[in-house]
Design a protein around this motif. Structure first.
Motif, PDB file in Angstrom:
ATOM      1  N   VAL A  44      28.134  16.426 -13.626  1.00  0.00           N
ATOM      2  CA  VAL A  44      29.541  15.477 -13.829  1.00  0.00           C
ATOM      3  C   VAL A  44      30.791  16.549 -13.817  1.00  0.00           C
ATOM      4  CG1 VAL A  44      30.463  14.355 -15.804  1.00  0.00           C
ATOM      5  CG2 VAL A  44      28.259  13.813 -15.114  1.00  0.00           C
ATOM      6  N   LEU A  45      30.355  17.863 -14.186  1.00  0.00           N
ATOM      7  CA  LEU A  45      31.544  18.686 -14.250  1.00  0.00           C
ATOM      8  C   LEU A  45      31.752  19.317 -13.090  1.00  0.00           C
ATOM      9  CD1 LEU A  45      30.385  20.493 -17.631  1.00  0.00           C
ATOM     10  CD2 LEU A  45      32.251  18.923 -17.191  1.00  0.00           C
ATOM     11  N   PHE A  46      30.501  19.448 -12.137  1.00  0.00           N
ATOM     12  CA  PHE A  46      31.117  20.045 -10.903  1.00  0.00           C
ATOM     13  C   PHE A  46      30.200  19.289  -9.763  1.00  0.00           C
ATOM     14  CE2 PHE A  46      30.656  23.614 -14.118  1.00  0.00           C
ATOM     15  CZ  PHE A  46      32.160  24.091 -13.829  1.00  0.00           C
ATOM     16  N   PRO A  47      30.862  17.991  -9.465  1.00  0.00           N
ATOM     17  CA  PRO A  47      29.840  17.107  -8.691  1.00  0.00           C
ATOM     18  C   PRO A  47      29.838  17.706  -7.263  1.00  0.00           C
ATOM     19  CG  PRO A  47      32.520  16.432  -9.102  1.00  0.00           C
ATOM     20  CD  PRO A  47      32.095  17.581  -9.964  1.00  0.00           C
ATOM     21  N   LYS A  48      30.476  18.346  -6.890  1.00  0.00           N
ATOM     22  CA  LYS A  48      30.339  19.037  -5.172  1.00  0.00           C
ATOM     23  C   LYS A  48      29.332  20.242  -5.245  1.00  0.00           C
ATOM     24  CE  LYS A  48      34.177  16.498  -3.124  1.00  0.00           C
ATOM     25  NZ  LYS A  48      35.102  16.440  -2.225  1.00  0.00           N
ATOM     26  N   SER A  49      28.662  20.521  -6.480  1.00  0.00           N
ATOM     27  CA  SER A  49      27.963  21.586  -6.541  1.00  0.00           C
ATOM     28  C   SER A  49      26.636  21.656  -5.636  1.00  0.00           C
ATOM     29  CB  SER A  49      27.934  22.178  -7.853  1.00  0.00           C
ATOM     30  OG  SER A  49      26.736  21.072  -8.690  1.00  0.00           O
ATOM     31  N   GLY A  50      26.317  20.305  -5.431  1.00  0.00           N
ATOM     32  CA  GLY A  50      25.187  19.945  -4.762  1.00  0.00           C
ATOM     33  C   GLY A  50      25.281  19.963  -3.081  1.00  0.00           C
ATOM     34  N   LYS A  51      24.227  20.085  -2.424  1.00  0.00           N
ATOM     35  CA  LYS A  51      24.007  20.057  -1.006  1.00  0.00           C
ATOM     36  C   LYS A  51      24.542  18.723  -0.439  1.00  0.00           C
ATOM     37  CE  LYS A  51      21.141  20.992   2.585  1.00  0.00           C
ATOM     38  NZ  LYS A  51      19.707  21.179   3.175  1.00  0.00           N
ATOM     39  N   SER A  52      25.404  18.693   0.606  1.00  0.00           N
ATOM     40  CA  SER A  52      25.395  17.597   1.222  1.00  0.00           C
ATOM     41  C   SER A  52      24.232  17.127   2.231  1.00  0.00           C
ATOM     42  CB  SER A  52      26.641  17.716   2.190  1.00  0.00           C
ATOM     43  OG  SER A  52      26.674  16.508   3.071  1.00  0.00           O
ATOM     44  N   TYR A  53      23.696  15.617   2.015  1.00  0.00           N
ATOM     45  CA  TYR A  53      22.520  15.395   2.786  1.00  0.00           C
ATOM     46  C   TYR A  53      23.092  14.203   3.353  1.00  0.00           C
ATOM     47  CZ  TYR A  53      19.166  18.094   0.326  1.00  0.00           C
ATOM     48  OH  TYR A  53      18.490  19.201  -0.058  1.00  0.00           O
ATOM     49  N   ALA A  54      24.545  14.310   4.054  1.00  0.00           N
ATOM     50  CA  ALA A  54      25.078  13.151   4.853  1.00  0.00           C
ATOM     51  C   ALA A  54      24.418  13.086   5.925  1.00  0.00           C
ATOM     52  CB  ALA A  54      26.535  13.448   5.190  1.00  0.00           C
ATOM     53  N   TYR A  55      23.622  13.786   6.810  1.00  0.00           N
ATOM     54  CA  TYR A  55      22.679  13.730   7.532  1.00  0.00           C
ATOM     55  C   TYR A  55      21.769  12.518   7.482  1.00  0.00           C
ATOM     56  CZ  TYR A  55      19.074  16.591   6.148  1.00  0.00           C
ATOM     57  OH  TYR A  55      18.191  17.076   5.274  1.00  0.00           O
ATOM     58  N   ILE A  56      21.282  12.357   6.276  1.00  0.00           N
ATOM     59  CA  ILE A  56      20.213  11.303   5.662  1.00  0.00           C
ATOM     60  C   ILE A  56      21.067  10.014   5.452  1.00  0.00           C
ATOM     61  CG2 ILE A  56      18.514  10.754   4.041  1.00  0.00           C
ATOM     62  CD1 ILE A  56      17.964  13.816   3.723  1.00  0.00           C
ATOM     63  N   ARG A  57      22.299  10.052   4.831  1.00  0.00           N
ATOM     64  CA  ARG A  57      22.983   8.886   4.225  1.00  0.00           C
ATOM     65  C   ARG A  57      24.270   9.376   4.047  1.00  0.00           C
ATOM     66  NH1 ARG A  57      21.047   5.656  -0.871  1.00  0.00           N
ATOM     67  NH2 ARG A  57      19.795   4.658   0.639  1.00  0.00           N
TER      68      ARG A  57
END
Length: 99
Positions: A44-57
């Motif tokens: 919630v504090l750092f929403p972009k801390s996760g890796k992008s899985y845009a290749y899946i969805r």
């Protein structure tokens, strides 16, 4: 105020994880869920801390947590937890038929 919500599929994933801990180690299960809550609050504090899985969805992100990946998407200021999946599974197939 930003928050996180857990959708039905992620709830089912977490119930399966809880069942496993109930059979093998309740204390470890309690620790797992305390740490899970902290990790979600971090998202919630750092929403972009996760890796992008845009290749899946499109818009799908994931954050490693123990032997799992917390899959989520950003909804305005909130985070929706979509799935909590073992990192050893075929991730693309999990999201193949879901919206």
């Amino acid at each position: 105020m930003s928050r996180y919500v857990i959708n039905i599929l992620a709830t089912q994933d977490l119930n399966q994880i809880a069942d496993y801990f109930a059979d093998y180690n309740v204390e470890a299960g309690e620790k797992f869920f305390q740490d899970f809550n902290k990790k979600c609050q971090q998202l919630v504090l750092f929403p972009k801390s996760g890796k992008s899985y845009a290749y899946i969805r499109n818009g799908l992100r994931g954050l490693s947590f123990k032997n799992y990946i917390i899959f989520y998407r950003i909804l305005g200021e909130d985070i929706e937890i979509l799935r909590v999946i073992s990192g050893h599974r075929n991730l693309s197939s999990i999201f193949e038929n879901s919206d």
